[in-house]
Design an enzyme around this catalytic site. Structure first.
Site, PDB file in Angstrom:
ATOM      1  CE1 TYR A 142      -2.531  -3.087  -0.048  1.00 40.98           C
ATOM      2  CE2 TYR A 142      -3.558  -3.016   2.199  1.00 40.98           C
ATOM      3  CZ  TYR A 142      -3.954  -2.966   1.260  1.00 40.98           C
ATOM      4  OH  TYR A 142      -5.080  -4.400   1.393  1.00 40.98           O
ATOM      5  CE  LYS A 192       1.558 -17.500  -2.965  1.00 45.34           C
ATOM      6  NZ  LYS A 192      -0.062 -18.984  -3.038  1.00 45.34           N
ATOM      7  CG  ASP A 224      -1.903 -19.920  -0.633  1.00 46.87           C
ATOM      8  OD1 ASP A 224      -1.573 -20.340  -0.109  1.00 46.87           O
ATOM      9  OD2 ASP A 224      -1.768 -20.455  -2.414  1.00 46.87           O
ATOM     10  CG  ASP A 248      -6.428  -4.267   4.344  1.00 47.88           C
ATOM     11  OD1 ASP A 248      -7.845  -4.796   4.296  1.00 47.88           O
ATOM     12  OD2 ASP A 248      -7.099  -3.833   3.194  1.00 47.88           O
ATOM     13  CG  ASP A 252     -12.736  -6.896   6.397  1.00 49.34           C
ATOM     14  OD1 ASP A 252     -11.725  -6.135   7.755  1.00 49.34           O
ATOM     15  OD2 ASP A 252     -12.950  -6.268   5.554  1.00 49.34           O
TER      16      ASP A 252
END
Ligand SMILES: NC(=O)c1ccc[n+]([C@@H]2O[C@H](COP(=O)([O-])OP(=O)(O)OC[C@H]3O[C@@H](n4cnc5c(N)ncnc54)[C@H](O)[C@@H]3O)[C@@H](O)[C@H]2O)c1
Length: 362
Positions: A142, A192, A224, A248, A252
């Protein structure tokens, strides 16, 4: 111990749920011999109506003077549209107040008694859920540069940059390890590392740090796989630490497991700079101002009450006091008579708060 805190109720249900949190904090801090010193300041549309600014300088000064910020929520969709997005209260207030706070913690708790609230099947929730997500908040994709769209249509290219320096990785992993040490001593580090260089470095740093935390069981998960395991075996997770973008999304996903947005508290934490100064730690329920239920005394106060517990633990080191609040919340939630509408009950915000206060002494 003195507990000087800035209280910013804000808009919508913000004032109702922060009032509930303060009502719980008062008896707990008193019982343990502390002096709670709340200083109130306005923020959001409430502040715009008072003095024309969503985050007035006086409010910033109150936040700087105190050791923690207890925040309600800001935003009024009916009025937000009247301002360009960068000037809307949520953007103005949250960006500024969270500046420099690199660790975002979300505590997702679902007691077995509330298993029916979760979108997951009840047999997966036999032992309930108690997960602390630790998300890096100030680096990664970001914020990395370059971040741009280059060239002319139809041949444009877009680039985002994911970059992490070792000290950035180390400081967030440290929050993860230390948090695990205070809880059930299990840390899931999510990356990852099979594809991304930032993740390979992340994993290497995590492995090296594990030597300093022999009492914490470290597990590495690809992001994943982590997103699947959160749904398959949520009760196995204790602390989950990860970088900004993965965090992020996973935070959620994990918040949904609790069954109501009204149950989930959060914290944003920083560390002192070279001059020993740090941004004031920030605590808030993850929900917004919920204008559809504001002013009706039906909001679930638990996210705000548990945010106050996080504040006692992380800013003031008052672990026992935080534990007492969490135990009282779980005890109150066990009784269906004290559940708010979002949990399928008919209790008011104040009745739910009364139940938590009554359970404090239990
Ligand atoms: N940190 C913040 O201050 C923050 C965060 C998110 C949204 N917002 C702002 O809040 C406003 C409303 O946003 P939204 O509707 O997308 O999200 P929201 O979280 O306010 O509400 C979403 C839904 O959840 C319900 N809900 C939320 N909190 C609840 C609680 N404690 N108890 C019971 N039900 C609850 C609401 O009634 C609503 O149906 C907007 O102006 C948005 O910009 C602020």
């Amino acid at each position: 111990m003195d507990l000087p805190i800035a209280v910013l109720p804000g808009d919508g249900i913000g004032p109702e749920v922060t009032a509930a949190a303060l009502r719980v904090l008062e008896p707990v801090t008193k019982k343990f011999g502390h002096r709670l010193q709340p200083q109130y300041a306005s923020v959001g549309w409430a502040a715009i109506d008072e003095c024309g600014q969503a985050l007035p300088p006086a409010t910033c000064a109150v936040c700087r003077r105190n050791q923690a910020i207890l925040f309600g929520a800001v935003g009024r969709p009916d009025r937000d549209q009247s301002l360009p997005p960068p000037q809307r209260p949520e953007r103005v207030a949250l960006l500024e107040l969270r500046r420099g706070l690199f660790a975002n913690l979300r505590h997702i708790v679902l007691p077995p008694a509330l298993a029916g609230q979760s979108p997951l099947k009840e047999h997966l929730l036999a032992d309930g859920i108690d997960i602390l997500i630790v998300r890096e908040l100030t680096g990664g994709l970001y914020y990395g540069r370059p971040q741009e769209i280059i060239g002319q249509a139809p041949q444009r290219r877009a680039v985002d940059t994911m970059a992490y320096a070792e000290p950035e990785i180390r400081r967030i992993l440290k929050v993860g390890f230390e948090s695990a040490r205070r809880r059930r001593r299990r840390l899931a580090s999510v990356d990852k590392a099979n594809i991304l260089a930032t993740s390979a470095l992340w994993r290497e740093v995590a492995r090296a740090m594990a030597a300093d935390y022999p009492d914490v069981r470290l597990e590495h998960l690809y992001v994943d796989n982590a997103s699947m395991q959160l749904l398959r075996r949520p009760g196995d997770f204790d602390v989950l630490v990860t970088e900004n973008t993965f965090g992020d999304i996973l935070s959620d996903e994990a918040s949904m497991l609790a069954g109501s947005i009204g149950l989930v508290p959060s914290a944003c934490l920083g560390e002192p700079d070279e001059n020993g100064r740090s941004a004031t730690p920030f605590y808030e329920p993850i929900h917004g101002s919920a204008p559809d239920i504001a002013g009706r005394n039906i909001a679930n106060p638990v996210g705000a009450i548990l945010s106050a517990a996080m504040m006692l633990e992380h800013t003031f080191g008052l672990l026992q006091e935080a534990k007492v609040i969490r135990a009282a919340v779980l005890a109150a939630l066990r009784d269906p008579n004290y559940r708010t509408a979002d949990l399928g009950g008919a209790a008011t915000c104040s009745a739910m708060t009364d139940a938590v206060i009554a359970a404090l002494g239990a």
